[in-house]
Motif scaffolding. Sequence first.
Motif, PDB file in Angstrom:
ATOM      1  N   ASN A 183     -64.851  79.720  -7.403  1.00  0.00           N
ATOM      2  CA  ASN A 183     -63.412  79.721  -7.150  1.00  0.00           C
ATOM      3  C   ASN A 183     -62.945  78.513  -6.336  1.00  0.00           C
ATOM      4  O   ASN A 183     -61.738  78.302  -6.180  1.00  0.00           O
ATOM      5  CB  ASN A 183     -63.012  80.994  -6.411  1.00  0.00           C
ATOM      6  N   ASN A 184     -63.888  77.739  -5.830  1.00  0.00           N
ATOM      7  CA  ASN A 184     -63.516  76.630  -4.950  1.00  0.00           C
ATOM      8  C   ASN A 184     -62.822  75.493  -5.684  1.00  0.00           C
ATOM      9  O   ASN A 184     -61.954  74.833  -5.133  1.00  0.00           O
ATOM     10  CB  ASN A 184     -64.759  76.095  -4.235  1.00  0.00           C
ATOM     11  N   GLY A 185     -63.208  75.264  -6.923  1.00  0.00           N
ATOM     12  CA  GLY A 185     -62.652  74.135  -7.668  1.00  0.00           C
ATOM     13  C   GLY A 185     -63.402  72.854  -7.373  1.00  0.00           C
ATOM     14  O   GLY A 185     -64.252  72.791  -6.480  1.00  0.00           O
ATOM     15  N   ALA A 186     -63.101  71.812  -8.134  1.00  0.00           N
ATOM     16  CA  ALA A 186     -63.774  70.524  -7.967  1.00  0.00           C
ATOM     17  C   ALA A 186     -63.430  69.914  -6.613  1.00  0.00           C
ATOM     18  O   ALA A 186     -62.306  70.029  -6.123  1.00  0.00           O
ATOM     19  CB  ALA A 186     -63.382  69.577  -9.089  1.00  0.00           C
ATOM     20  N   VAL A 187     -64.406  69.251  -6.023  1.00  0.00           N
ATOM     21  CA  VAL A 187     -64.263  68.666  -4.693  1.00  0.00           C
ATOM     22  C   VAL A 187     -64.090  67.153  -4.808  1.00  0.00           C
ATOM     23  O   VAL A 187     -64.756  66.496  -5.609  1.00  0.00           O
ATOM     24  CB  VAL A 187     -65.506  68.994  -3.827  1.00  0.00           C
TER      25      VAL A 187
END
Length: 211
Positions: A136-140
């Motif tokens: 759920n964090n998404g691309a960094v």
Amino acid sequence: MLRRILIALALPLFLAACGADNKFASDEAVRAVQYRSTEQPSISLMTVIGLNRGEGGHSALLINGSQQIIFDPAGSFEHPRAPERYDVLYGITPEMRNVYIDYHARDLPGERYYVALDTVPVTREVADAAIRAAENNGAVNKAFCAVGVSNVLGSVPGFQGAPGGFSPIRLREWFRTLPRVQSTEFRDNDPRLVHGDLLRMKDGSIEAYDR
């Protein structure tokens, strides 16, 4: 020898800066490679550390729950049998874990790094919560690898004290204070690793293939 020459020519800044991507593997690709380990569920912090000055080059998480994944925020690792979805690598068998570590552990002119692996045993529920947080964090963004790892850990029971900031070393120092943590290190040509047989350049990227 060819492997070392290719790395030296093509990766002078990848580890120090951490890459960035927005890859999104299909559901079919992710399902096809899912791997469930029989080992104790765990959360492991992987830290790439400079051999010369001890600087932190990269942070990532190896999470063993209902499946085993690597959260590789802003990472540059690619492999055809480890599909990636927004910085989460799937299909992390023991061999693929070793390929990932071997990719980062190197001792070349200007590229001298080892990999520290710090592991905390957890329940399956906690490990799966960490997997969900990573997904759920998404691309960094580039150079935010430690920030991304801290964000994920901070939402997992027992790991809420993860420090923020950009320092992989500071993050590792905190992680090593956790109860029951076990630590090991991997260096270039470590016999425990499955060493990459070929690194090839494609559109400016590097793809690793195991033997």
